[in-house]
Design a protein around this motif. Structure first.
Motif, mmCIF file in Angstrom:
data_model
loop_
_atom_site.group_PDB
_atom_site.id
_atom_site.type_symbol
_atom_site.label_atom_id
_atom_site.label_comp_id
_atom_site.label_asym_id
_atom_site.label_seq_id
_atom_site.Cartn_x
_atom_site.Cartn_y
_atom_site.Cartn_z
ATOM 1 N N VAL A 168 0.856 -1.181 0.000
ATOM 2 C CA VAL A 168 0.000 0.000 0.000
ATOM 3 C C VAL A 168 0.894 1.233 0.000
ATOM 4 C CG1 VAL A 168 -1.858 1.216 1.166
ATOM 5 C CG2 VAL A 168 -1.727 -1.297 1.289
ATOM 6 N N GLY A 169 0.778 2.003 -1.068
ATOM 7 C CA GLY A 169 1.664 3.152 -1.270
ATOM 8 C C GLY A 169 2.700 2.775 -2.300
ATOM 9 N N LEU A 170 2.458 3.177 -3.569
ATOM 10 C CA LEU A 170 3.355 2.779 -4.661
ATOM 11 C C LEU A 170 4.178 3.964 -5.171
ATOM 12 C CD1 LEU A 170 0.915 0.384 -6.584
ATOM 13 C CD2 LEU A 170 2.823 -0.275 -5.095
ATOM 14 N N GLY B 276 7.810 2.258 -2.420
ATOM 15 C CA GLY B 276 6.826 1.184 -2.397
ATOM 16 C C GLY B 276 6.812 0.405 -3.702
ATOM 17 N N PHE B 277 6.922 1.119 -4.806
ATOM 18 C CA PHE B 277 6.911 0.445 -6.099
ATOM 19 C C PHE B 277 8.107 -0.488 -6.225
ATOM 20 C CE2 PHE B 277 7.074 -0.181 -10.647
ATOM 21 C CZ PHE B 277 5.726 -0.256 -10.976
ATOM 22 N N LEU C 160 3.608 7.954 3.526
ATOM 23 C CA LEU C 160 4.480 9.067 3.867
ATOM 24 C C LEU C 160 4.754 9.216 5.356
ATOM 25 C CD1 LEU C 160 5.961 11.484 2.561
ATOM 26 C CD2 LEU C 160 3.913 12.864 3.014
ATOM 27 N N ASN C 161 3.711 8.999 6.186
ATOM 28 C CA ASN C 161 3.865 9.383 7.600
ATOM 29 C C ASN C 161 2.903 8.602 8.491
ATOM 30 O OD1 ASN C 161 1.355 10.498 7.070
ATOM 31 N ND2 ASN C 161 2.169 12.569 6.784
ATOM 32 N N ALA C 162 2.835 9.006 9.749
ATOM 33 C CA ALA C 162 1.990 8.315 10.719
ATOM 34 C C ALA C 162 0.509 8.445 10.363
ATOM 35 C CB ALA C 162 2.255 8.877 12.118
ATOM 36 N N VAL D 264 0.442 -10.256 8.758
ATOM 37 C CA VAL D 264 1.364 -9.287 9.354
ATOM 38 C C VAL D 264 1.318 -7.963 8.586
ATOM 39 C CG1 VAL D 264 3.377 -10.052 7.981
ATOM 40 C CG2 VAL D 264 3.749 -8.889 10.175
ATOM 41 N N VAL D 265 1.382 -6.881 9.348
ATOM 42 C CA VAL D 265 1.564 -5.552 8.763
ATOM 43 C C VAL D 265 3.045 -5.193 8.894
ATOM 44 C CG1 VAL D 265 1.109 -3.078 9.054
ATOM 45 C CG2 VAL D 265 -0.769 -4.747 9.245
ATOM 46 N N VAL D 266 3.667 -4.884 7.758
ATOM 47 C CA VAL D 266 5.055 -4.425 7.756
ATOM 48 C C VAL D 266 5.016 -2.923 7.504
ATOM 49 C CG1 VAL D 266 7.321 -4.654 6.661
ATOM 50 C CG2 VAL D 266 5.825 -6.661 6.868
ATOM 51 N N ALA D 267 5.284 -2.151 8.557
ATOM 52 C CA ALA D 267 5.070 -0.701 8.498
ATOM 53 C C ALA D 267 6.387 0.015 8.247
ATOM 54 C CB ALA D 267 4.429 -0.215 9.793
ATOM 55 N N CYS D 268 6.528 0.627 7.058
ATOM 56 C CA CYS D 268 7.827 1.159 6.614
ATOM 57 C C CYS D 268 7.983 2.668 6.710
ATOM 58 C CB CYS D 268 8.078 0.733 5.174
ATOM 59 S SG CYS D 268 8.154 -1.056 4.984
#
Lengths: 300, 300
Positions: free
Chosen positions: B10-12, B16-17, B68-70, B92-96
């Protein structure tokens, strides 16, 4: 058979002593001078010549000035017992202290008035590399000054950056390097202590950050001192108010604002006020730790 | 035969891409989501799956959040159409994104309430390394979160730093890295322009300083952009007010003063005010050049 190169090294602190030894190893006749006379004896034990610099001044090929600052450089070159008027024409002064570029230019002119060459030659690399003859030298001067200084450069430097054909550019590049080095040490201290407030152990800080985009040469060199709790002064905190002062003076003269340098200078001034001036400059970390109530490795 | 790993990215944006492509290359079924629908088409052209993330949410093994952010992270996880409530237990959520450590801890708790693992996993390395599957990931989370995220980590990272067994430590280390990286870029700009005022050409600045104690990873990476006059946004200026804001907020909460970070933040804010927010962050050099009346390479 040619006579050996005759070199005087004035200022036998850790840098000067290392450079003198590198010249001895090259087979030169090396004369040392320092206000601490024991250092002159030590140099003789390492193969330095017996005579004093003053006694042989007229026969010297080169004088390497490795003192603390501009004032001391001016004193040893042109003070009451200054050496330049005693040198033979064609001798060279290799000036290694970190000084303002304008000062380097004025020293060059005054040396030339005596028929003496001047190489603006601040050094980088620390005392270990000085002893190994592997310094980096940021040099500027006339073609003749470089030629006359060649034996000294050969003995002491791994890398000689030729930065211009008049004095000043060497000192300018050194000031640029000191701006960055001074800011990076302070930023290391700010980041390491910030990490501690977030639960990050200082050793882990080094392990991770040294492999990430946040790393710097100074971080990798100085952060281990903090982790070891070892503030043996390889490079003293007290040099930074001087060197960053040179940067800010020159920047101001050119109308450039340097707010990050100013912020770092304030932290070094605090460190000196805390009595940390003669500890290793990694001790700036204690300024941050004190303000946030953190206990650094080796403390408490 | 085991079914392929199912991953949603989510977020390309460029990071992310790149991560999505690395997952495709690994043979995973990769679903993309972005407010810019063209990016979803592009991912399909590169081997991404046809279905939308929403349509397959219940069967996903992992969701990689590269926003982009929180605020954006919270929206995609728990907003009106948030994905976490739709995931199967054990996903699982992998939060980058770069987020405050406290935020990461709260996301972990809220995911666990849904039986979903959460890996606090900010990344470092830039879009090129993302596309090559060679990122550095500063990760923290439970043993189960690491295990569930393993296929994603394998596909996207060259180095995984395991920083703790609950969320927060990954984001803390990322904040430490950003403090340093942000300060080092600004210090590069300050030093490069200071050098120009002293007659030092920017290319010579790079040649010399990159071999001296004043160097940093960021200096070597960003100063060439200034020399080339090329501000194509590999990493935008506008991320720094956000990231240094996260640092200063966390520092303040711990009673640590961070004056060098503050000074750097002021320079980035000036850059954004000057309309440079969407240029490469090396454009902070223009703040200094403008104030001192200097002309950078490629200008004028």
């Amino acid at each position: 058979m040619t006579r050996p190169v005759k070199v005087a090294v004035v200022g036998l602190g850790s840098m000067g002593f290392g450079m003198a030894r590198s010249c001895v190893r090259q087979g030169y006749q090396v004369f040392g001078s320092d206000i601490v006379t024991e250092r002159m004896d030590s140099l003789r034990n390492e193969g330095g010549a017996a005579e004093t610099v003053d006694a042989v001044a007229a026969s010297l090929d080169a004088v390497v000035a490795v003192v603390l600052n501009a004032d001391q450089t001016e004193t040893i070159l042109f003070g009451e017992t200054g050496i330049v008027p005693k040198l033979k024409p064609g001798a060279v002064v290799v000036a290694c202290a970190t000084v303002p570029p304008d000062f380097a230019r004025s020293m060059e002119t005054r040396c030339q008035d005596h028929g003496v060459h001047y190489l603006d030659a601040p050094v980088s690399g620390g005392s270990v590399k000085a002893g190994e003859g592997k310094l980096s030298i940021m040099a500027a001067g006339t073609h003749e000054a470089f030629a006359a200084a060649q034996p000294v450069l050969e003995a002491t430097a791994e890398t000689v950056f030729k930065l211009g054909d008049t004095a000043g550019s060497g000192s300018a590049m050194k000031a640029v390097n000191q701006l960055l080095a001074g800011v990076h040490i302070a930023a290391m201290a700010e980041a390491l202590t910030f990490g501690m407030t977030q639960g990050i152990d200082p050793q882990k800080f080094i392990n991770v950050i040294s492999r990430c985009a946040g790393t710097s040469w100074m971080l990798e060199n100085r952060a281990p001192h903090v982790v070891a709790g070892d503030y043996t002064p390889h490079s003293q905190t007290v040099i930074w108010p001087k060197d960053l002062g040179i940067v800010l003076e020159a920047a101001k003269g050119s109308g450039l604002e340097a707010p990050i340098t100013e912020a770092a200078l304030r932290q070094y001034n605090k460190a000196v006020e805390m009595g940390l001036g003669h500890e290793d400059d990694a001790a700036i970390t204690k300024v941050y730790a004190r303000s946030a109530g953190l206990q650094l490795p080796g403390e408490g």
